[in-house]
Design an enzyme around this catalytic site. Structure first.
Site, short mmCIF file in Angstrom:
data_model
loop_
_atom_site.label_atom_id
_atom_site.label_comp_id
_atom_site.label_asym_id
_atom_site.label_seq_id
_atom_site.Cartn_x
_atom_site.Cartn_y
_atom_site.Cartn_z
N ASP A 9 0.88 -1.16 0.00
CA ASP A 9 0.00 0.00 0.00
C ASP A 9 0.92 1.22 0.00
OD1 ASP A 9 -2.05 1.83 0.28
OD2 ASP A 9 -2.38 1.41 2.40
N GLU A 70 -1.09 -1.44 -4.76
CA GLU A 70 -2.29 -0.64 -5.01
C GLU A 70 -1.93 0.51 -5.94
OE1 GLU A 70 -5.36 0.58 -1.95
OE2 GLU A 70 -4.35 2.49 -2.36
N ASP A 142 -1.73 0.75 7.89
CA ASP A 142 -1.60 0.50 6.45
C ASP A 142 -1.15 -0.92 6.11
OD1 ASP A 142 -1.93 3.29 6.81
OD2 ASP A 142 -1.11 3.64 4.84
#
Length: 162
Positions: A9, A70, A142
């Site tokens: 991420d 991502e 995260d």
């Protein structure tokens, strides 16, 4: 040895990461997860250098065969876009430079849909991951998103982004 996945991420302030191992039967295993945090008082190049170093160390330690990242998306709020996109670029570069792997790029809504809710908040993602992997507790940071990203990539989700 079962294939290892790195889920990422990306961010400039915080990068979430997770290492998952495919299991021939049943659910994959979460090997490790965490965050890379950079200090606000550092310059952007200094922060990017720290991300580069830490991602390179993760790749060396865990030697993943697959990587899912991502793809940053910015709707109305683009204040942080520049830093996140630069971090995404550095992560993408390091992954390819150090492993030769072309990462799988996933949209946030698609990997979250894979877990059951495309608009899930971090707490919702943590709850879904806990149930899916049978975990008693999970930090809500995260790294949770990185687990979801890695899991979606491991399960075959693709967005055909190049």
């Amino acid at each position: 040895m079962n294939p290892i996945w790195l889920g990422v991420d990306p961010g400039l302030a915080i990068v979430g990461w997770a290492i998952l191992e495919e299991a021939p039967m049943g659910e994959p295993l979460i090997i490790d997860c965490g965050t890379i945090e950079t200090a606000k008082e550092l310059t952007t190049p200094e922060r990017l250098l720290e991300i580069e170093k830490d991602i390179s160390e993760l790749l060396q330690e865990f030697q993943p065969q697959h990587i899912a990242i991502e793809m940053p998306f910015f709707g109305r709020s683009i204040k942080a876009a520049g830093g996140v996109l630069q971090a995404f670029g550095v992560i993408n570069l390091v992954c390819y430079r150090d492993t030769g792997i072309l990462p799988v790029y996933l949209h946030q809504s698609s990997w979250k849909c894979h877990l059951g809710n495309g608009k899930a908040k971090k707490k919702d993602v943590a709850d879904m991951i806990q149930v899916l992997f049978g975990l008693e507790s999970l930090p809500i940071d995260d790294s949770v998103d990185a687990i979801g990203i890695g899991y979606a990539g491991l399960c075959g989700l693709r967005n055909n982004i190049s």
